[in-house]
Design an enzyme around this catalytic site. Sequence first.
Site, short mmCIF file in Angstrom:
data_model
loop_
_atom_site.label_atom_id
_atom_site.label_comp_id
_atom_site.label_asym_id
_atom_site.label_seq_id
_atom_site.Cartn_x
_atom_site.Cartn_y
_atom_site.Cartn_z
N GLU A 36 -4.53 1.58 29.52
CA GLU A 36 -5.60 2.49 29.16
C GLU A 36 -5.60 2.57 27.63
OE1 GLU A 36 -5.28 6.39 30.90
OE2 GLU A 36 -7.04 7.10 29.81
N ARG A 261 9.34 2.58 36.77
CA ARG A 261 9.02 2.50 35.35
C ARG A 261 10.30 2.53 34.53
NH1 ARG A 261 5.37 5.85 32.51
NH2 ARG A 261 3.91 5.51 34.17
N LYS A 271 2.67 8.72 26.58
CA LYS A 271 1.72 8.53 25.47
C LYS A 271 1.24 9.86 24.91
CE LYS A 271 -0.71 5.33 27.61
NZ LYS A 271 -1.79 4.39 27.93
#
Length: 563
Positions: A36, A261, A271
């Site tokens: 993204e 992850r 983020k």
Amino acid sequence: MNEQEANRSNFIREIIDEHNRSGRFGGRVHTRFPPEPNGYLHIGHAKSICLNFGIAQDYGGLTNLRFDDTNPVKEDTEYVESIKDTIRWLGFDWGEREYYASDYFEVLYQNAVRLIEKGKAYVCDLTPDEVREYRGTLTEPGRESPYRNRSVEENLDLFRRMRAGEFPDGSRTLRAKIDMASPNLNLRDPIMYRILHAEHHRTGNKWCIYPMYDYAHCVSDSVEGITHSICTLEFEDHRPLYDWFLDELELYHPQQIEFARLNLTYTVMSKRKLLQLVQQNYVSGWDDPRMPTLAGMRRRGYTPEAIRKFADVVGVAKNNSVVDMELLEHVLRDDLNLRAKRRMAVLKPLKVVLDNYPADQVEEFEVPDFPQDPQSTTSRKIPFGRELYIEREDFMEVPPPKYFRLALGSEVRLMNAYYITCTKVVKDADGQVIEVHCTYDPETRGGMSADGRKVKGTIHWVSAQRAIEAEVRLYENLFTKKDPYEVEEGQDFLDNLNPRSLEVLTSCKLEPALAQAVIGESYQFMRNGYFCLDSVDTREGQLVFNRTISLVDSWAKMQGTSA
Ligand code: ATP
Ligand code: MG
């Protein structure tokens, strides 16, 4: 099976092998990396990039780069550019296959219309708060929206008018009609579209309704003919929804596969948190060398090879874990050890005067760039003279026991040069040693004594006359705690920021060969660590070096196999 092959045989490859045996995708392997564009890529993304591109490479397949740009408010072309630049730097190539979820807005719209026509989607007028309230909880079923049973005609009309901009933000949504009593909350009539009158960085003002991730992602995967849609574990509960959309729409159906992850100690990987550090100036930018972003790590002196190796070493797993920062640094050191030219640099200088060395004499020592590698033949010349710099901490007037560096009355080896003995110290008014006087032994040229006399200490040095000056930046972890989110009540992760994460040293003294240092190369400053030129702040007449990493391998120590 060697170590690399062992790491590479993972459960994802087993699934692919099974698909290849059954012929589900006709032997094709086609992955995608779907960032993204709302921030810079970090080391966690590197794991996903290495996995998606690595698997496709190994199976002779393809990987798409797809920007998942369905949230216009947070996204920006600056991020798109940095993401592309970083993936290329990591060593991967998506060829012509650069796609954007926003390219599919029309396709997504038309498929949403098809779902409405099937009676599988409806326009809902509940407010966001009401939607949340109706959803229920893990232990309680949800309640059906009063708008759930609108006619197909009414839904088609309202959805068309949503697109046409007739309704304000947040006033309506399009929802999939699945099951408000499902134990999986993701299946309780999830929102497919929301109204948002916001300019998009690619589609401008063409759209005022935007698809939600879960709906956009599976359809995008399908349109691109992806075979294996690899994502992180938190999407495991979304897989039934991924499958539901594609089944109801009767579209080509990729396989979603989840993996754990990457988390690292002493840093944060969200983020949103990284953006906060940037916006509130806790760091100098996304590429601050202390950031876990790939731009920051690149600027710090990490190599793509080290990062790819790290991704290999940590492997892929099905359960979440936290990897020690020391492991990443260990892999980095291994890599830099092979590629970094050895140089001498004095970070905190103390002047040394060799009283018996002729004032106007300069000699040069030819020293290999890679003394540890007998195959290597490259070298540079290091000038030597009467006045030198050594590290302040390599001298003590009154040494403690077992101090083998320079002290009043003791002898040490100047690396590659001569033995010297300290005879006198000069102090300033405050009693600080500002200069030491020594004699050198001309019979020890090259750092070896003719009479077999041994010294215990070897220290590095730089010619005072020929030294070049530089600013050097030393780094520590950005956070003091292994888990930066572990906080006292009323505090947040910012309270765990390490106040000593950056130390700036000005007027460091470097051997002249470092005037030829180039951005992107690593140098080992003997005894001080691995360094690289700072790509942002270095300019004509102003060298700035970053310490990538010290020489102390704390990973080896943690493993009890001290290197
Ligand atoms: P954040 O939640 O911090 O915004 P994200 O996961 O939403 O991060 P994306 O840009 O959507 O960030 O991520 C792109 C791809 O990288 C996704 O497939 C995601 O699963 C993967 N990814 C993100 N973070 C990690 C991580 N820490 N380890 C492995 N893969 C990751
Ligand atoms: Mg995401």
